[in-house]
Design a protein around this motif. Structure first.
Motif, PDB file in Angstrom:
ATOM      1  N   SER A 104     -21.297  28.468  66.477  1.00  0.00           N
ATOM      2  CA  SER A 104     -21.344  29.655  67.327  1.00  0.00           C
ATOM      3  C   SER A 104     -20.307  30.664  66.849  1.00  0.00           C
ATOM      4  O   SER A 104     -19.133  30.322  66.679  1.00  0.00           O
ATOM      5  N   VAL A 105     -20.768  31.892  66.649  1.00  0.00           N
ATOM      6  CA  VAL A 105     -19.911  32.963  66.153  1.00  0.00           C
ATOM      7  C   VAL A 105     -19.883  34.084  67.187  1.00  0.00           C
ATOM      8  O   VAL A 105     -20.928  34.611  67.568  1.00  0.00           O
ATOM      9  N   PHE A 106     -18.701  34.420  67.646  1.00  0.00           N
ATOM     10  CA  PHE A 106     -18.507  35.529  68.575  1.00  0.00           C
ATOM     11  C   PHE A 106     -18.177  36.744  67.724  1.00  0.00           C
ATOM     12  O   PHE A 106     -17.135  36.797  67.078  1.00  0.00           O
ATOM     13  N   VAL A 107     -19.081  37.716  67.688  1.00  0.00           N
ATOM     14  CA  VAL A 107     -18.878  38.944  66.923  1.00  0.00           C
ATOM     15  C   VAL A 107     -18.393  40.022  67.884  1.00  0.00           C
ATOM     16  O   VAL A 107     -19.081  40.365  68.845  1.00  0.00           O
ATOM     17  N   GLY A 108     -17.191  40.537  67.647  1.00  0.00           N
ATOM     18  CA  GLY A 108     -16.607  41.544  68.508  1.00  0.00           C
ATOM     19  C   GLY A 108     -16.330  42.837  67.769  1.00  0.00           C
ATOM     20  O   GLY A 108     -16.594  42.955  66.577  1.00  0.00           O
ATOM     21  N   TRP A 144     -17.411  33.195  76.278  1.00  0.00           N
ATOM     22  CA  TRP A 144     -17.869  33.169  74.879  1.00  0.00           C
ATOM     23  C   TRP A 144     -16.755  32.713  73.947  1.00  0.00           C
ATOM     24  O   TRP A 144     -16.995  31.948  73.015  1.00  0.00           O
ATOM     25  N   MET A 145     -15.533  33.196  74.209  1.00  0.00           N
ATOM     26  CA  MET A 145     -14.418  32.820  73.332  1.00  0.00           C
ATOM     27  C   MET A 145     -14.163  31.325  73.421  1.00  0.00           C
ATOM     28  O   MET A 145     -13.921  30.666  72.406  1.00  0.00           O
ATOM     29  N   ARG A 146     -14.207  30.776  74.613  1.00  0.00           N
ATOM     30  CA  ARG A 146     -14.002  29.332  74.759  1.00  0.00           C
ATOM     31  C   ARG A 146     -15.103  28.548  74.060  1.00  0.00           C
ATOM     32  O   ARG A 146     -14.848  27.476  73.514  1.00  0.00           O
ATOM     33  N   ARG A 147     -16.327  29.060  74.066  1.00  0.00           N
ATOM     34  CA  ARG A 147     -17.479  28.346  73.516  1.00  0.00           C
ATOM     35  C   ARG A 147     -17.688  28.570  72.026  1.00  0.00           C
ATOM     36  O   ARG A 147     -18.356  27.753  71.377  1.00  0.00           O
ATOM     37  N   CYS A 148     -17.149  29.646  71.461  1.00  0.00           N
ATOM     38  CA  CYS A 148     -17.428  29.936  70.056  1.00  0.00           C
ATOM     39  C   CYS A 148     -16.634  29.016  69.136  1.00  0.00           C
ATOM     40  O   CYS A 148     -15.634  28.418  69.527  1.00  0.00           O
ATOM     41  N   ASP A 149     -17.120  28.924  67.902  1.00  0.00           N
ATOM     42  CA  ASP A 149     -16.417  28.171  66.868  1.00  0.00           C
ATOM     43  C   ASP A 149     -15.576  29.094  65.988  1.00  0.00           C
ATOM     44  O   ASP A 149     -14.545  28.676  65.461  1.00  0.00           O
ATOM     45  N   VAL A 150     -16.028  30.336  65.821  1.00  0.00           N
ATOM     46  CA  VAL A 150     -15.324  31.322  64.996  1.00  0.00           C
ATOM     47  C   VAL A 150     -15.442  32.680  65.684  1.00  0.00           C
ATOM     48  O   VAL A 150     -16.514  33.040  66.179  1.00  0.00           O
ATOM     49  N   PHE A 151     -14.336  33.432  65.684  1.00  0.00           N
ATOM     50  CA  PHE A 151     -14.332  34.798  66.213  1.00  0.00           C
ATOM     51  C   PHE A 151     -14.311  35.772  65.039  1.00  0.00           C
ATOM     52  O   PHE A 151     -13.479  35.646  64.139  1.00  0.00           O
ATOM     53  N   VAL A 152     -15.265  36.722  65.055  1.00  0.00           N
ATOM     54  CA  VAL A 152     -15.372  37.713  63.985  1.00  0.00           C
ATOM     55  C   VAL A 152     -15.288  39.119  64.586  1.00  0.00           C
ATOM     56  O   VAL A 152     -16.301  39.700  64.966  1.00  0.00           O
ATOM     57  N   PRO A 153     -14.073  39.677  64.685  1.00  0.00           N
ATOM     58  CA  PRO A 153     -13.958  41.062  65.126  1.00  0.00           C
ATOM     59  C   PRO A 153     -14.194  42.016  63.954  1.00  0.00           C
ATOM     60  O   PRO A 153     -13.642  41.826  62.868  1.00  0.00           O
ATOM     61  N   VAL A 154     -15.042  43.002  64.176  1.00  0.00           N
ATOM     62  CA  VAL A 154     -15.296  44.037  63.180  1.00  0.00           C
ATOM     63  C   VAL A 154     -14.454  45.243  63.590  1.00  0.00           C
ATOM     64  O   VAL A 154     -14.662  45.815  64.664  1.00  0.00           O
ATOM     65  N   LEU A 155     -13.487  45.596  62.761  1.00  0.00           N
ATOM     66  CA  LEU A 155     -12.533  46.655  63.085  1.00  0.00           C
ATOM     67  C   LEU A 155     -12.696  47.804  62.094  1.00  0.00           C
ATOM     68  O   LEU A 155     -12.121  47.774  61.002  1.00  0.00           O
ATOM     69  N   PRO A 156     -13.456  48.821  62.478  1.00  0.00           N
ATOM     70  CA  PRO A 156     -13.710  49.938  61.568  1.00  0.00           C
ATOM     71  C   PRO A 156     -12.588  50.974  61.597  1.00  0.00           C
ATOM     72  O   PRO A 156     -11.694  50.922  62.452  1.00  0.00           O
ATOM     73  N   VAL A 157     -12.664  51.892  60.670  1.00  0.00           N
ATOM     74  CA  VAL A 157     -11.762  53.040  60.663  1.00  0.00           C
ATOM     75  C   VAL A 157     -12.581  54.296  60.921  1.00  0.00           C
ATOM     76  O   VAL A 157     -13.788  54.329  60.712  1.00  0.00           O
TER      77      VAL A 157
END
Length: 181
Positions: A21-25, A87-100
């Protein structure tokens, strides 16, 4: 063996995020513009979500649930906080996308920074997807996060040009978490 090749992307053969599970933020509120959601960010997040989904990963995404800002006003702060923390508790990896932005400054995203704190405290692997080198206005805490948490910084342009590299990293990190459960 199933074919998990991402449409139009070579090299995904054998990559399988089944059970991961991947949490995309990333920014939502500060990405909503008068003319709609910030398009480069929308494309970057959709690309990450699409790639993870194509290799059978489970994705948690407020961007999808809130239709990239269209439905954001329908959710209370309590609902968003409870949902995202779950979602954070359940995810295996957190992937925040931080643009400029056009000036090269990191786009403001208070919620994503809270999520980075949660992920760190919960011991989740974090893959920050952002332009490299990291924007000059990135805080000391963001820049220093790898000193206290499992953080990999992945170049946004590389993620767009070579999504298989990002997928291989997510597979490695995700499988390590899944195997340790």
């Amino acid at each position: 063996m199933t074919d998990s090749t991402v449409a139009g992307v070579d090299g995904t053969e054998g990559i399988d995020l089944t059970g991961v599970s991947v949490f995309v933020g990333g920014p939502i509120q500060h990405a909503i513009r008068d003319d709609g959601f910030h398009q480069p960010l929308r494309h970057a997040i959709r690309d990450v979500i699409g790639a993870v989904s194509a290799v059978h990963g489970t994705v948690f995404s407020a961007h999808v649930v809130e239709k990239f800002g269209v439905d954001t006003p329908l959710y209370s702060p309590d609902e968003v906080s409870v949902r995202d923390f779950d979602w954070m508790r359940r995810c295996d990896v957190f992937v925040p996308v931080l643009p400029v932005d056009v000036a090269g400054e990191l786009m403001r995203t208070d919620g994503t920074h809270v999520e980075l704190g949660w992920a760190s405290a919960l011991g989740k692997p974090i893959v920050v997807v952002t332009p490299m080198p990291m924007a000059a206005n990135a805080s000391h805490l963001l820049r220093g996060l790898p000193s206290v948490a499992d953080v990999t910084v992945f170049d946004l342009a590389e993620a767009a040009a070579h999504p298989t590299q990002l997928l291989r990293l997510l597979e490695k990190l995700g499988q390590e978490v899944v195997m340790s459960k």
